[in-house]
Design a protein around this motif. Structure first.
Motif, mmCIF file in Angstrom:
data_model
loop_
_atom_site.group_PDB
_atom_site.id
_atom_site.type_symbol
_atom_site.label_atom_id
_atom_site.label_comp_id
_atom_site.label_asym_id
_atom_site.label_seq_id
_atom_site.Cartn_x
_atom_site.Cartn_y
_atom_site.Cartn_z
ATOM 1 N N VAL A 145 3.609 -43.250 75.845
ATOM 2 C CA VAL A 145 4.124 -42.874 77.103
ATOM 3 C C VAL A 145 3.403 -42.333 77.725
ATOM 4 O O VAL A 145 2.686 -41.124 77.494
ATOM 5 N N PRO A 146 3.488 -42.406 79.155
ATOM 6 C CA PRO A 146 3.128 -41.316 79.958
ATOM 7 C C PRO A 146 4.085 -40.004 79.643
ATOM 8 O O PRO A 146 4.810 -40.495 79.412
ATOM 9 N N PRO A 147 3.441 -38.828 80.493
ATOM 10 C CA PRO A 147 4.300 -38.110 79.993
ATOM 11 C C PRO A 147 4.979 -37.456 80.939
ATOM 12 O O PRO A 147 6.746 -37.324 80.432
ATOM 13 N N ALA A 148 5.456 -38.739 82.536
ATOM 14 C CA ALA A 148 6.873 -38.727 83.317
ATOM 15 C C ALA A 148 7.615 -39.052 82.403
ATOM 16 O O ALA A 148 9.220 -38.457 82.306
ATOM 17 N N VAL A 149 7.274 -39.898 81.054
ATOM 18 C CA VAL A 149 8.612 -41.041 80.438
ATOM 19 C C VAL A 149 9.065 -40.206 79.557
ATOM 20 O O VAL A 149 10.171 -39.914 79.053
ATOM 21 N N LEU A 150 7.740 -39.440 78.784
ATOM 22 C CA LEU A 150 7.515 -38.615 77.637
ATOM 23 C C LEU A 150 8.880 -37.775 77.218
ATOM 24 O O LEU A 150 10.272 -36.845 77.219
ATOM 25 N N ARG A 151 8.907 -36.803 78.834
ATOM 26 C CA ARG A 151 10.079 -36.101 79.117
ATOM 27 C C ARG A 151 11.571 -35.768 79.458
ATOM 28 O O ARG A 151 12.447 -35.694 79.103
ATOM 29 N N ARG A 152 11.814 -37.410 80.021
ATOM 30 C CA ARG A 152 13.244 -38.157 80.224
ATOM 31 C C ARG A 152 13.475 -38.477 78.734
ATOM 32 O O ARG A 152 14.439 -38.921 78.649
ATOM 33 N N LEU A 153 12.691 -39.149 77.661
ATOM 34 C CA LEU A 153 12.825 -40.359 76.530
ATOM 35 C C LEU A 153 13.316 -39.077 75.157
ATOM 36 O O LEU A 153 14.339 -39.564 74.635
ATOM 37 N N VAL A 154 12.386 -37.776 75.816
ATOM 38 C CA VAL A 154 12.777 -36.894 74.553
ATOM 39 C C VAL A 154 13.321 -35.803 74.577
ATOM 40 O O VAL A 154 12.956 -35.374 75.595
ATOM 41 N N PRO A 155 14.745 -35.372 74.522
ATOM 42 C CA PRO A 155 15.329 -34.503 75.348
ATOM 43 C C PRO A 155 14.642 -33.027 75.131
ATOM 44 O O PRO A 155 13.999 -32.914 73.822
ATOM 45 N N PRO A 156 14.329 -32.403 75.918
ATOM 46 C CA PRO A 156 14.321 -30.584 75.780
ATOM 47 C C PRO A 156 14.649 -30.225 74.279
ATOM 48 O O PRO A 156 14.038 -29.373 74.079
ATOM 49 N N ASP A 157 15.769 -30.809 74.451
ATOM 50 C CA ASP A 157 16.800 -29.653 73.095
ATOM 51 C C ASP A 157 16.419 -30.865 71.944
ATOM 52 O O ASP A 157 17.131 -30.266 70.706
ATOM 53 N N HIS A 158 15.378 -31.939 71.563
ATOM 54 C CA HIS A 158 15.450 -32.341 70.006
ATOM 55 C C HIS A 158 14.233 -31.146 69.617
ATOM 56 O O HIS A 158 13.955 -30.433 70.177
ATOM 57 N N PRO A 159 15.407 -31.295 68.060
ATOM 58 C CA PRO A 159 14.516 -30.591 67.031
ATOM 59 C C PRO A 159 13.370 -30.466 67.137
ATOM 60 O O PRO A 159 12.691 -29.301 67.198
ATOM 61 N N ASP A 160 12.278 -31.326 66.974
ATOM 62 C CA ASP A 160 10.851 -30.791 67.385
ATOM 63 C C ASP A 160 10.379 -30.119 67.978
ATOM 64 O O ASP A 160 9.213 -30.090 68.694
ATOM 65 N N GLY A 161 10.996 -30.092 69.594
ATOM 66 C CA GLY A 161 11.536 -29.611 70.978
ATOM 67 C C GLY A 161 10.218 -30.778 71.391
ATOM 68 O O GLY A 161 8.821 -30.197 73.065
ATOM 69 N N ALA A 162 10.028 -31.828 71.253
ATOM 70 C CA ALA A 162 8.882 -32.643 71.771
ATOM 71 C C ALA A 162 8.660 -32.883 73.515
ATOM 72 O O ALA A 162 8.027 -33.245 73.965
ATOM 73 N N GLY A 163 10.068 -32.700 74.026
ATOM 74 C CA GLY A 163 10.251 -32.760 75.382
ATOM 75 C C GLY A 163 9.963 -31.630 76.966
ATOM 76 O O GLY A 163 9.890 -31.963 77.327
ATOM 77 N N ARG A 164 9.787 -30.420 75.173
ATOM 78 C CA ARG A 164 9.292 -29.662 76.374
ATOM 79 C C ARG A 164 7.724 -29.458 76.629
ATOM 80 O O ARG A 164 7.086 -29.819 75.790
ATOM 81 N N ASP A 165 7.569 -28.703 77.648
ATOM 82 C CA ASP A 165 5.987 -28.083 78.172
ATOM 83 C C ASP A 165 5.007 -29.727 78.675
ATOM 84 O O ASP A 165 4.061 -29.104 77.876
ATOM 85 N N VAL A 166 5.721 -30.615 78.457
ATOM 86 C CA VAL A 166 5.083 -32.143 78.474
ATOM 87 C C VAL A 166 4.577 -31.989 80.051
ATOM 88 O O VAL A 166 4.659 -31.912 81.044
ATOM 89 N N PRO A 167 2.814 -31.996 79.599
ATOM 90 C CA PRO A 167 1.879 -31.642 80.846
ATOM 91 C C PRO A 167 2.104 -32.246 81.699
ATOM 92 O O PRO A 167 3.049 -33.754 81.963
ATOM 93 N N ALA A 168 1.640 -33.079 82.881
ATOM 94 C CA ALA A 168 1.919 -33.518 84.113
ATOM 95 C C ALA A 168 1.223 -34.612 83.894
ATOM 96 O O ALA A 168 -0.267 -34.258 82.991
ATOM 97 N N GLU A 169 1.345 -35.364 85.089
ATOM 98 C CA GLU A 169 0.374 -36.421 85.547
ATOM 99 C C GLU A 169 -1.454 -36.186 85.694
ATOM 100 O O GLU A 169 -1.204 -35.193 86.630
#
Length: 170
Positions: A145-169
């Motif tokens: 998925v593009p970074p914009a989608v990753l930021r919305r699909l995986v919440p920042p409080d997800h245990p692995d932090g995957a939604g944090r600091d995702v680079p912009a397009e």
């Protein structure tokens, strides 16, 4: 000027979609990504969120615009937009079986041709439905998925932090 429509619900847009739209943008002068709503489906993102995610994910393509498409016929939308073609990506023979009758009907209704682009092998197994399920269960969807989608699909409080600091397009 040749204009093509690339329709879909894009819930959410993924890199398989981006690949097909990018290749369509090389074939046509203008590509209109039509974000549609099928009222029989349940969506993770509302229509405006899906449109915005598409627009952000496709911003690097100057000849691509993203617009909402109402609940009417694709053939009517193509006629309103002055489109000569519809672009659809294909992942398998099942997609061909599903898309071919619609392509024939759109040609009958609006004299618009459908161009089928084979999906990139890296994304043949990817669908929006599968990505939503994998993300909800904590799986890594970042490669798809593009970074914009990753930021919305995986919440920042997800245990692995995957939604944090995702680079912009880029």
């Amino acid at each position: 000027m040749t204009r093509a429509i690339c329709p879909g619900s894009f819930d959410p847009v993924h890199l398989g979609h981006v690949d097909v739209i990018t290749r369509a943008a090389r074939l046509f002068d203008e590509v209109v990504v039509a974000v549609s709503t099928n009222y029989a489906k349940t969506y993770r993102f509302d229509a405006e969120e899906r449109r915005m995610l598409c627009a952000e994910s496709l911003a690097h393509l100057p000849n691509v615009t993203v617009v909402p498409m109402g609940g009417g016929l694709l053939a009517d939308f193509c006629r309103e937009q002055g489109a000569v073609g519809v672009v659809k990506g294909l992942r398998s023979g099942l997609d061909v079986d599903y898309e071919l009758p619609m392509a024939r009907m759109n040609r009958h209704l609006a004299d618009v041709e459908t161009v089928f682009l084979p999906g990139d092998a890296a994304f043949l197994h990817v669908s929006s439905t599968l990505l939503k399920e994998v993300a909800a269960l904590g799986g890594d969807v970042a490669p798809f998925v593009p970074p914009a989608v990753l930021r919305r699909l995986v919440p920042p409080d997800h245990p692995d932090g995957a939604g944090r600091d995702v680079p912009a397009e880029p």
